[in-house]
Design a protein around this motif. Structure first.
Motif, PDB file in Angstrom:
ATOM      1  N   PRO A 151       0.682  -1.036   0.063  1.00 57.46           N
ATOM      2  CA  PRO A 151      -0.008  -0.114  -0.064  1.00 57.46           C
ATOM      3  C   PRO A 151       1.038   1.405   0.073  1.00 57.46           C
ATOM      4  CG  PRO A 151      -0.038  -1.103   2.172  1.00 57.46           C
ATOM      5  CD  PRO A 151       0.873  -1.817   1.302  1.00 57.46           C
ATOM      6  N   GLY A 152       0.596   2.009  -0.968  1.00 59.47           N
ATOM      7  CA  GLY A 152       1.504   3.156  -1.133  1.00 59.47           C
ATOM      8  C   GLY A 152       0.512   4.569  -1.082  1.00 59.47           C
ATOM      9  N   ALA A 153       1.412   5.469  -1.053  1.00 65.98           N
ATOM     10  CA  ALA A 153       0.652   6.864  -0.491  1.00 65.98           C
ATOM     11  C   ALA A 153      -0.464   7.230  -1.726  1.00 65.98           C
ATOM     12  CB  ALA A 153       1.540   8.043  -0.611  1.00 65.98           C
ATOM     13  N   ASP A 154      -0.279   6.833  -3.150  1.00 62.36           N
ATOM     14  CA  ASP A 154      -1.069   7.156  -4.220  1.00 62.36           C
ATOM     15  C   ASP A 154      -1.472   5.704  -4.867  1.00 62.36           C
ATOM     16  OD1 ASP A 154       1.376   6.764  -5.412  1.00 62.36           O
ATOM     17  OD2 ASP A 154       0.984   8.651  -6.544  1.00 62.36           O
ATOM     18  N   THR A 155      -0.773   4.619  -4.547  1.00 63.57           N
ATOM     19  CA  THR A 155      -1.184   3.499  -5.382  1.00 63.57           C
ATOM     20  C   THR A 155      -0.771   2.387  -4.350  1.00 63.57           C
ATOM     21  OG1 THR A 155      -0.369   4.192  -7.761  1.00 63.57           O
ATOM     22  CG2 THR A 155      -0.497   1.974  -7.374  1.00 63.57           C
ATOM     23  N   TRP A 156      -1.833   1.214  -4.426  1.00 63.68           N
ATOM     24  CA  TRP A 156      -1.852   0.181  -3.815  1.00 63.68           C
ATOM     25  C   TRP A 156      -1.443  -0.887  -4.857  1.00 63.68           C
ATOM     26  CZ3 TRP A 156      -5.683  -0.845   0.723  1.00 63.68           C
ATOM     27  CH2 TRP A 156      -5.631   0.347   1.713  1.00 63.68           C
ATOM     28  N   LYS A 157      -0.583  -1.776  -4.524  1.00 70.67           N
ATOM     29  CA  LYS A 157      -0.087  -2.925  -5.566  1.00 70.67           C
ATOM     30  C   LYS A 157      -0.407  -4.016  -4.591  1.00 70.67           C
ATOM     31  CE  LYS A 157       3.874  -5.018  -7.464  1.00 70.67           C
ATOM     32  NZ  LYS A 157       5.234  -4.673  -7.701  1.00 70.67           N
ATOM     33  N   VAL A 158      -1.478  -4.938  -5.419  1.00 69.29           N
ATOM     34  CA  VAL A 158      -1.849  -6.417  -4.800  1.00 69.29           C
ATOM     35  C   VAL A 158      -1.437  -7.443  -5.773  1.00 69.29           C
ATOM     36  CG1 VAL A 158      -3.604  -7.944  -3.674  1.00 69.29           C
ATOM     37  CG2 VAL A 158      -3.634  -5.125  -3.620  1.00 69.29           C
ATOM     38  N   ALA A 159      -0.551  -8.281  -5.428  1.00 69.47           N
ATOM     39  CA  ALA A 159      -0.192  -9.527  -6.332  1.00 69.47           C
ATOM     40  C   ALA A 159      -0.569 -10.767  -5.932  1.00 69.47           C
ATOM     41  CB  ALA A 159       1.299  -9.527  -6.570  1.00 69.47           C
ATOM     42  N   LEU A 160      -1.244 -11.357  -6.667  1.00 72.07           N
ATOM     43  CA  LEU A 160      -1.951 -12.587  -6.028  1.00 72.07           C
ATOM     44  C   LEU A 160      -1.637 -13.733  -6.812  1.00 72.07           C
ATOM     45  CD1 LEU A 160      -5.932 -11.227  -5.654  1.00 72.07           C
ATOM     46  CD2 LEU A 160      -4.168 -11.752  -3.932  1.00 72.07           C
ATOM     47  N   ALA A 161      -1.333 -14.983  -6.252  1.00 76.21           N
ATOM     48  CA  ALA A 161      -0.785 -16.148  -7.044  1.00 76.21           C
ATOM     49  C   ALA A 161      -2.279 -17.053  -6.945  1.00 76.21           C
ATOM     50  CB  ALA A 161       0.422 -16.850  -6.194  1.00 76.21           C
ATOM     51  N   LEU A 195     -11.682  -4.049  -3.060  1.00 77.64           N
ATOM     52  CA  LEU A 195     -11.254  -3.702  -1.952  1.00 77.64           C
ATOM     53  C   LEU A 195     -12.797  -3.200  -1.523  1.00 77.64           C
ATOM     54  CD1 LEU A 195      -8.314  -1.431  -2.378  1.00 77.64           C
ATOM     55  CD2 LEU A 195      -8.343  -3.687  -1.157  1.00 77.64           C
ATOM     56  N   GLU A 196     -13.029  -3.972  -0.233  1.00 77.39           N
ATOM     57  CA  GLU A 196     -14.143  -3.427   0.356  1.00 77.39           C
ATOM     58  C   GLU A 196     -13.904  -2.708   1.867  1.00 77.39           C
ATOM     59  OE1 GLU A 196     -17.130  -6.511   0.594  1.00 77.39           O
ATOM     60  OE2 GLU A 196     -16.802  -6.750  -1.967  1.00 77.39           O
ATOM     61  N   SER A 197     -14.416  -1.545   2.006  1.00 79.30           N
ATOM     62  CA  SER A 197     -14.270  -0.915   3.327  1.00 79.30           C
ATOM     63  C   SER A 197     -14.931  -1.709   4.281  1.00 79.30           C
ATOM     64  CB  SER A 197     -14.951   0.621   3.263  1.00 79.30           C
ATOM     65  OG  SER A 197     -16.137   0.391   3.052  1.00 79.30           O
ATOM     66  N   LYS A 198     -14.285  -1.744   5.512  1.00 80.91           N
ATOM     67  CA  LYS A 198     -14.579  -2.559   6.542  1.00 80.91           C
ATOM     68  C   LYS A 198     -15.928  -1.682   7.165  1.00 80.91           C
ATOM     69  CE  LYS A 198     -10.781  -5.168   7.796  1.00 80.91           C
ATOM     70  NZ  LYS A 198      -9.454  -5.212   8.436  1.00 80.91           N
ATOM     71  N   ALA A 199     -15.941  -0.342   7.119  1.00 83.46           N
ATOM     72  CA  ALA A 199     -17.196   0.284   7.603  1.00 83.46           C
ATOM     73  C   ALA A 199     -18.562  -0.059   6.874  1.00 83.46           C
ATOM     74  CB  ALA A 199     -16.709   1.667   7.585  1.00 83.46           C
ATOM     75  N   GLY A 200     -18.135  -0.696   5.626  1.00 84.83           N
ATOM     76  CA  GLY A 200     -19.272  -0.895   4.715  1.00 84.83           C
ATOM     77  C   GLY A 200     -19.612   0.209   3.772  1.00 84.83           C
ATOM     78  N   GLY A 201     -20.303  -0.539   2.775  1.00 88.26           N
ATOM     79  CA  GLY A 201     -20.666   0.514   1.552  1.00 88.26           C
ATOM     80  C   GLY A 201     -19.784   0.935   0.645  1.00 88.26           C
ATOM     81  N   ARG A 202     -18.302   1.011   0.908  1.00 85.01           N
ATOM     82  CA  ARG A 202     -17.719   1.267  -0.279  1.00 85.01           C
ATOM     83  C   ARG A 202     -16.766   0.023  -0.862  1.00 85.01           C
ATOM     84  NH1 ARG A 202     -12.454   5.377  -0.058  1.00 85.01           N
ATOM     85  NH2 ARG A 202     -12.354   5.587  -2.156  1.00 85.01           N
ATOM     86  N   ASP A 239      -6.022   7.794  -2.927  1.00 84.24           N
ATOM     87  CA  ASP A 239      -5.514   8.006  -1.505  1.00 84.24           C
ATOM     88  C   ASP A 239      -6.992   7.025  -0.841  1.00 84.24           C
ATOM     89  OD1 ASP A 239      -5.001   8.195   1.168  1.00 84.24           O
ATOM     90  OD2 ASP A 239      -5.825  10.380   1.111  1.00 84.24           O
ATOM     91  N   LEU A 240      -6.358   5.885  -0.450  1.00 83.20           N
ATOM     92  CA  LEU A 240      -7.485   4.867   0.130  1.00 83.20           C
ATOM     93  C   LEU A 240      -7.058   4.760   1.548  1.00 83.20           C
ATOM     94  CD1 LEU A 240      -6.723   1.842  -2.488  1.00 83.20           C
ATOM     95  CD2 LEU A 240      -8.799   3.349  -2.170  1.00 83.20           C
ATOM     96  N   GLY A 241      -6.333   5.668   2.194  1.00 85.85           N
ATOM     97  CA  GLY A 241      -6.147   5.695   3.407  1.00 85.85           C
ATOM     98  C   GLY A 241      -5.413   4.441   4.178  1.00 85.85           C
ATOM     99  N   ARG A 242      -5.809   3.874   5.193  1.00 83.84           N
ATOM    100  CA  ARG A 242      -5.108   2.817   6.175  1.00 83.84           C
ATOM    101  C   ARG A 242      -5.557   1.306   5.463  1.00 83.84           C
ATOM    102  NH1 ARG A 242      -6.889   4.388  12.209  1.00 83.84           N
ATOM    103  NH2 ARG A 242      -8.579   3.891  11.091  1.00 83.84           N
ATOM    104  N   PRO A 243      -4.624   0.615   5.289  1.00 82.47           N
ATOM    105  CA  PRO A 243      -4.962  -0.646   4.910  1.00 82.47           C
ATOM    106  C   PRO A 243      -5.933  -1.532   5.794  1.00 82.47           C
ATOM    107  CG  PRO A 243      -2.687  -0.428   4.489  1.00 82.47           C
ATOM    108  CD  PRO A 243      -3.229   0.773   5.330  1.00 82.47           C
TER     109      PRO A 243
END
Length: 123
Positions: free
Chosen positions: A24-34, A58-65, A91-95
């Protein structure tokens, strides 16, 4: 979640998904899945792909997003395995405020179907 830490690998219906990298970066999150499918599934030609019906959100834990990736790279695809890297921009905030949700078809089977063309009008 295992011991308070996110699970890095899960297997369901014979399909194994492993988090290869999460950056998770400041402006881009990278997720690599095998991904790994059972070896008895069909073997695809180089122009075919079984990845077309896979989806990461990505689903917010608070719900809705829910956030879809902005782009992806298939960095390796061989027989029944693949390594896919997804990129989320902004900017996605905190992982810890998000959860990864991945949908992939279950194990694929090759099913022969016998057929015959009869009385087919040809051009």
């Amino acid at each position: 979640v295992t011991g308070g830490q996110p699970a890095r690998q899960a297997t369901q219906d014979g399909v194994t998904l492993r988090v290869h990298e999460f950056s998770p970066g400041a402006d881009t999150w990278k997720v690599a899945l095998a991904l790994s499918y059972p070896p008895e599934g069909p073997v695809f030609e180089s122009f075919e792909s079984w990845l077309v019906n896979n989806r990461l959100t990505l689903e917010s834990k608070a719900g809705g997003r829910k956030v879809l990736p902005d782009s992806l790279d298939v960095t390796d695809q061989q027989d029944h395995r693949a390594l896919i890297t997804y990129y989320f921009k902004g900017d996605l905030g905190r992982p810890k405020d998000w959860k990864l949700v991945y949908q992939t078809p279950g194990a694929m089977l090759k099913v022969p179907a016998a057929f015959t063309f009869k009385d087919l009008a040809l051009p």
